[in-house]
Scaffold this motif. Structure first.
Motif, mmCIF file in Angstrom:
data_model
loop_
_atom_site.group_PDB
_atom_site.id
_atom_site.type_symbol
_atom_site.label_atom_id
_atom_site.label_comp_id
_atom_site.label_asym_id
_atom_site.label_seq_id
_atom_site.Cartn_x
_atom_site.Cartn_y
_atom_site.Cartn_z
ATOM 1 N N ALA A 293 0.845 -1.189 0.000
ATOM 2 C CA ALA A 293 0.000 0.000 0.000
ATOM 3 C C ALA A 293 0.884 1.244 0.000
ATOM 4 C CB ALA A 293 -0.918 -0.005 1.217
ATOM 5 N N THR A 294 1.307 1.682 -1.191
ATOM 6 C CA THR A 294 2.174 2.864 -1.266
ATOM 7 C C THR A 294 1.364 4.090 -1.656
ATOM 8 O OG1 THR A 294 2.682 2.685 -3.602
ATOM 9 C CG2 THR A 294 4.002 1.347 -2.098
ATOM 10 N N ILE A 295 2.051 5.234 -1.680
ATOM 11 C CA ILE A 295 1.370 6.484 -2.005
ATOM 12 C C ILE A 295 0.872 6.457 -3.457
ATOM 13 C CG2 ILE A 295 3.492 7.701 -2.749
ATOM 14 C CD1 ILE A 295 2.336 10.190 -1.219
ATOM 15 N N ALA A 296 1.469 5.593 -4.293
ATOM 16 C CA ALA A 296 1.088 5.553 -5.707
ATOM 17 C C ALA A 296 0.047 4.475 -6.008
ATOM 18 C CB ALA A 296 2.344 5.321 -6.553
ATOM 19 N N THR A 297 -0.383 3.719 -4.966
ATOM 20 C CA THR A 297 -1.282 2.592 -5.217
ATOM 21 C C THR A 297 -2.670 3.037 -5.671
ATOM 22 O OG1 THR A 297 -0.084 1.342 -3.547
ATOM 23 C CG2 THR A 297 -2.224 0.482 -4.206
ATOM 24 N N SER A 298 -3.216 4.054 -4.981
ATOM 25 C CA SER A 298 -4.579 4.478 -5.318
ATOM 26 C C SER A 298 -4.795 5.913 -4.891
ATOM 27 C CB SER A 298 -5.598 3.580 -4.610
ATOM 28 O OG SER A 298 -5.469 3.719 -3.210
ATOM 29 N N GLY A 299 -5.873 6.501 -5.363
ATOM 30 C CA GLY A 299 -6.218 7.867 -4.965
ATOM 31 C C GLY A 299 -6.405 7.951 -3.462
ATOM 32 N N PHE A 300 -7.073 6.937 -2.899
ATOM 33 C CA PHE A 300 -7.275 6.897 -1.451
ATOM 34 C C PHE A 300 -5.948 6.972 -0.704
ATOM 35 C CE2 PHE A 300 -6.905 3.298 1.693
ATOM 36 C CZ PHE A 300 -7.176 4.053 2.825
ATOM 37 N N LEU A 301 -4.954 6.153 -1.134
ATOM 38 C CA LEU A 301 -3.679 6.124 -0.421
ATOM 39 C C LEU A 301 -2.848 7.385 -0.666
ATOM 40 C CD1 LEU A 301 -2.905 2.354 -0.695
ATOM 41 C CD2 LEU A 301 -3.037 3.651 1.425
ATOM 42 N N SER A 302 -2.977 8.001 -1.864
ATOM 43 C CA SER A 302 -2.295 9.285 -2.097
ATOM 44 C C SER A 302 -2.818 10.317 -1.110
ATOM 45 C CB SER A 302 -2.545 9.785 -3.524
ATOM 46 O OG SER A 302 -2.086 8.849 -4.450
ATOM 47 N N GLY A 303 -4.135 10.382 -0.987
ATOM 48 C CA GLY A 303 -4.740 11.330 -0.043
ATOM 49 C C GLY A 303 -4.347 11.017 1.382
#
Lengths: 206, 113
Positions: A130-140
């Motif tokens: 689960a990195t910052i680039a995985t999904s919009g949710f994780l970026s946020g």
């Protein structure tokens, strides 16, 4: 250690002129304005998170990802550190320099424990993919929670500097204002965390 | 934590417009712990419906904010209190416009799907 008495005397003999005092209170007000702009920064990051929350792009959802025991520990650690930074201000107004530095040190240790838990949590997430680039949710998520963590880290560095300065100069009008401003900053970060807990974690696992 | 509470309150009252007493910090601390435990218990035990829980925990977070402002940050004390509150209200207005506006637009007004 033993020269707190002489510093106390110095404090009382210090210039209580109105000019100096007004300048310090103006600086405190200036810092308050900074905090208000920080409110808006966090507000936009909360808005981004709220909007992207459901965009998991096939990656982990909040329920799958968040481990509440660690988050609950972080919450109570930060809450207690907000209280101890208040006790530091109380000691300062009582003119007790060593007690002031002591409570700042306790606040520092609690803040460092909070950051350690948070960094561990982030590392675990990245190991789970689960990195910052995985999904919009994780970026946020990483942007919002990371910005808060960065604020706490900066506060810790600031706290070390202030403790050194207090040891050297004792409690003067200037160091007094600095302690007051730092404790405002610290209470503010606690408030931001309460909203992170509510909006990110609690609403995430519901 | 066995500091005496007396002496300080009297000293603070006339000095700089007050910076709280040990009592006010302890009350603030206890209130913020209670206001943190309630939402944790409600959410972890699924005690309420979804909408009810969201409304409740948001209200408790705002109350917690008020407790910190009042008991820890001494919003109402000091000579700049009026300006502090004015700046806070302005920031709160912008915050609400950004957060509520963003959610409203992205939920009800997207054309894509």
């Amino acid at each position: 250690m033993a020269n707190s008495v002489s510093h106390k005397a110095e404090q009382h003999g210090h210039d209580h002129g109105h000019h100096h005092h007004d300048l310090e209170s103006l600086k405190t007000f200036g810092f308050w304005i900074f905090l208000m702009t920080d409110v808006i920064i966090f507000g936009t990051l909360f808005a981004v998170y709220a909007v992207l929350r459901n965009n998991t792009a096939g990656g982990p959802t909040p329920e799958e990802l968040f481990k509440m025991p660690g988050v609950i520990a972080e919450t109570f650690i930060l809450l207690t550190s907000s209280f101890t930074s208040g006790l530091a201000v109380l000691a300062m107004h009582a003119g007790k320099r060593n007690q002031l530095i002591g409570w700042l040190a306790v606040t520092f240790v609690l803040g460092a424990a909070f950051i350690t838990l948070e960094v561990t949590e982030f590392i675990d997430m990245v190991h789970e993919g689960a990195t910052i680039a995985t999904s919009g949710f994780l970026s946020g998520f990483f942007t919002l929670v990371g910005t808060h963590g960065l604020h706490v880290s900066i506060g810790l560095i600031w706290m070390i500097g202030l403790m050194i300065q207090l040891r050297r100069r004792g409690i003067t009008n200037v160091t007094k204002r600095k302690v007051e401003v730092l404790s405002l900053y610290w209470h503010f970060l606690d408030v931001v965390w309460i909203f992170v807990l509510t909006v990110v974690y609690l609403m995430g696992v519901m | 934590m066995g500091q005496p509470t007396h002496g300080h309150g009297g000293h603070g009252a006339g000095h700089e417009g007050g910076h709280g007493s040990l009592k006010s910090y302890v009350i603030g601390f206890i209130l913020s712990i209670v206001l943190t435990i309630i939402p944790l218990v409600v959410v972890m035990n699924d005690m309420m419906g979804k909408t009810g829980t969201i409304v409740l925990i948001l209200i408790l977070a705002v109350l917690q904010f008020a407790v910190q402002l009042w008991f820890f940050m001494h919003l109402k004390d000091g000579e700049n209190a009026k300006w502090n509150i004015t700046a806070l209200l302005f920031a709160a207005l912008i915050l609400l416009v950004v957060v509520v506006g963003s959610i409203w637009i992205m939920t009800y007004n997207t054309v894509a799907h």
